[in-house]
Structure formats: C-alpha cells, structure tokens
Design an enzyme around this catalytic site. Structure first.
Site, PDB file in Angstrom:
ATOM      1  N   CYS A   1       2.891   0.588  -3.460  1.00  0.00           N
ATOM      2  CA  CYS A   1       1.593  -0.074  -3.315  1.00  0.00           C
ATOM      3  C   CYS A   1       0.805   0.582  -2.177  1.00  0.00           C
ATOM      4  CB  CYS A   1       1.791  -1.561  -3.025  1.00  0.00           C
ATOM      5  SG  CYS A   1       0.231  -2.474  -2.900  1.00  0.00           S
TER       6      CYS A   1
ATOM      7  N   ARG B   1       0.819  -2.155   4.999  1.00  0.00           N
ATOM      8  CA  ARG B   1       2.038  -2.646   5.656  1.00  0.00           C
ATOM      9  C   ARG B   1       3.310  -2.048   5.084  1.00  0.00           C
ATOM     10  NH1 ARG B   1       0.391  -8.727   4.496  1.00  0.00           N
ATOM     11  NH2 ARG B   1      -0.112  -7.645   2.553  1.00  0.00           N
TER      12      ARG B   1
ATOM     13  N   ASP C   1      -0.839  -0.893  -0.020  1.00  0.00           N
ATOM     14  CA  ASP C   1      -0.853  -1.813   1.127  1.00  0.00           C
ATOM     15  C   ASP C   1      -0.448  -1.108   2.433  1.00  0.00           C
ATOM     16  OD1 ASP C   1       0.084  -3.913   3.023  1.00  0.00           O
ATOM     17  OD2 ASP C   1      -0.328  -5.249   1.329  1.00  0.00           O
TER      18      ASP C   1
ATOM     19  N   CYS D   1       2.387  -9.206  -2.001  1.00  0.00           N
ATOM     20  CA  CYS D   1       1.423  -8.206  -2.494  1.00  0.00           C
ATOM     21  C   CYS D   1       0.126  -8.898  -2.933  1.00  0.00           C
ATOM     22  CB  CYS D   1       2.028  -7.433  -3.662  1.00  0.00           C
ATOM     23  SG  CYS D   1       0.939  -6.127  -4.288  1.00  0.00           S
TER      24      CYS D   1
ATOM     25  N   HIS E   1       6.323  -4.859  -3.240  1.00  0.00           N
ATOM     26  CA  HIS E   1       6.601  -5.533  -1.966  1.00  0.00           C
ATOM     27  C   HIS E   1       6.210  -7.001  -2.056  1.00  0.00           C
ATOM     28  CE1 HIS E   1       2.380  -5.806  -0.422  1.00  0.00           C
ATOM     29  NE2 HIS E   1       2.208  -4.838  -1.309  1.00  0.00           N
TER      30      HIS E   1
END
Ligand SMILES: [Zn+2]
Length: 223
Positions: free
Chosen positions: A43, A47, A45, A102, A99
């Site tokens: 992803c 993080r 993302d 998400c 994750h």
C-alpha cells in the site's frame, strides 16, 4: 516550507555519509547492478515503509506501491513492474502486503467517497462483495481488518493469474507468490499462508488462506 525541504536534503546527506561510512563502496557497487530477490507490492500508506520494516538496503527490494495494494489485470504500471522483476531481475519472491488500519480498505468497506480513488478502490469493493455474506458475520469493529486480509489473498491470486507469472512457472523459473499483512499497531508482519510456487497450487492455496482468514475472525457468540 523551504526550511522543511532543506531538512530533507540535510537528512539525505547524513544518510548517504553514514551508509558509505558503514559500508565503504556501497554506492559505487550499487551503480553496477541491482539484484533484489524480492518484489514487494504494498500500500502507498506512509506508515508502511517497505525496505525499512524488513531491514533491507537499497538494491535488495524491488517495490511497487499503490492505494490498498491492488493488482489489476489491466494495470500496465503494476504489470510492467512484475514483468521487469521476474524477467530481468529474476526475483524469487513476490509478496503482496496489506496492512491493518488501511484507509483504502475502510473506504471500500463503508462506501466512503474520497475522490478519484473511489474508482481504484472499486477493486477492493469487488473483493468485499465477493465475501459479503461472510463479512456480515464478523464483528463490525473488525470488519475492515478482515477485508484487508481477504484483499491481500485476492490480490496475491491475481498475481498468480498474470501471464507473466504463469509463463515464468511454465519455463521452470523459481518464483513464489506470498500474501502478508503488516500490523500498524505493533510493526509486525504476518504470513497469511497464501504461498504459491506453481500454478496448480494456486487454487488450493487460495482456499486454504481464505479459510484461515475466516477462522481468525469468528462470528461473535450470540448474546
Ligand atoms: Zn493502506
């Protein structure tokens, strides 16, 4: 703003110097070749920093990231990455990594409109719809994470179904497709046991992984 960006350049300088000090000749060696053994499809993302969380250095992990780690059969971007990774770099593992927490998965689950990405997230909604009857039995607070796991397994199956992966297996190239999920809350990776090293195994591996997801999210006991 300029000060903020300046900080990035300063960080970069420090990182480059530290890396070279730790491993003299590091960058000149990388200049000659990259030889990653793994392709990470994760992803976007912020993080979930791919290299960092598996402790791999530049040159060791080939990476493709998009919103909600989706592998679409007509996405030339992702397919090009997969093709280059398999045919040129000869990676031995393709790992699809979702994750917990998400945002893309949560938007798909709850029909949230976020913008252009709605059309992309539609692929995750297809996964939701395919498993809707079962998802409805899951405790509402855990549904997003359950869908996250289902999505990773489905996308890993999509990887197996690409002509690129099938051709590689056909010619006997060693290649294993995996589905993992990363816990934002604890920083740990979990193997979803969708591990496929030849086409004939994909169906059974998929069924096993889906059954394992279901067993992790049992229906709450009736009150
Ligand atoms: Zn995400």
């Amino acid at each position: 703003m300029t000060t903020q960006l300046q900080e990035l350049f300063e960080n970069n300088l420090r990182w480059a110097e530290d890396t070279e000090a730790r491993e003299p000749g590091f960058f000149s060696r990388l200049l000659k070749q990259q030889a990653p053994q793994y392709l990470w499809i994760g992803c976007a993302d912020s993080r979930v920093p791919a290299n960092e969380l598996v402790g791999l250095m530049p040159g060791e992990l080939f990476v493709h990231r998009n919103v909600a780690n989706v592998v679409v059969h007509s996405d030339l971007n992702c397919l090009s990455v997969i093709q280059f990774a398999i045919d040129m770099l000869k990676v031995q593992h393709i790992i699809v990594v979702g994750h917990s927490g998400c945002g893309g998965v949560a938007a798909a689950l709850n029909d949230l409109r976020v913008g252009l990405a709605d059309n992309w997230i539609r692929h995750v909604q297809d996964v939701r719809n395919r498993h809707q009857a079962w998802l409805d039995t899951v405790e509402p607070a855990r549904r997003a994470d359950a869908l996250c796991e289902l999505n990773v397994v489905e996308q890993a199956l999509n990887v197996c179904q690409t002509t690129i992966v099938q051709d590689a297996w056909q010619r006997g190239q060693e290649l294993v497709v995996h589905a993992w999920v990363y816990g934002l809350h604890n920083g740990l990776l979990q193997d979803l046991e969708m591990t496929v090293s030849r086409l004939d195994d994909a169906g059974v591996a998929y069924e096993t992984a889906i059954a394992a997801v279901r067993s992790r999210y049992p229906a709450p006991a009736p009150a």
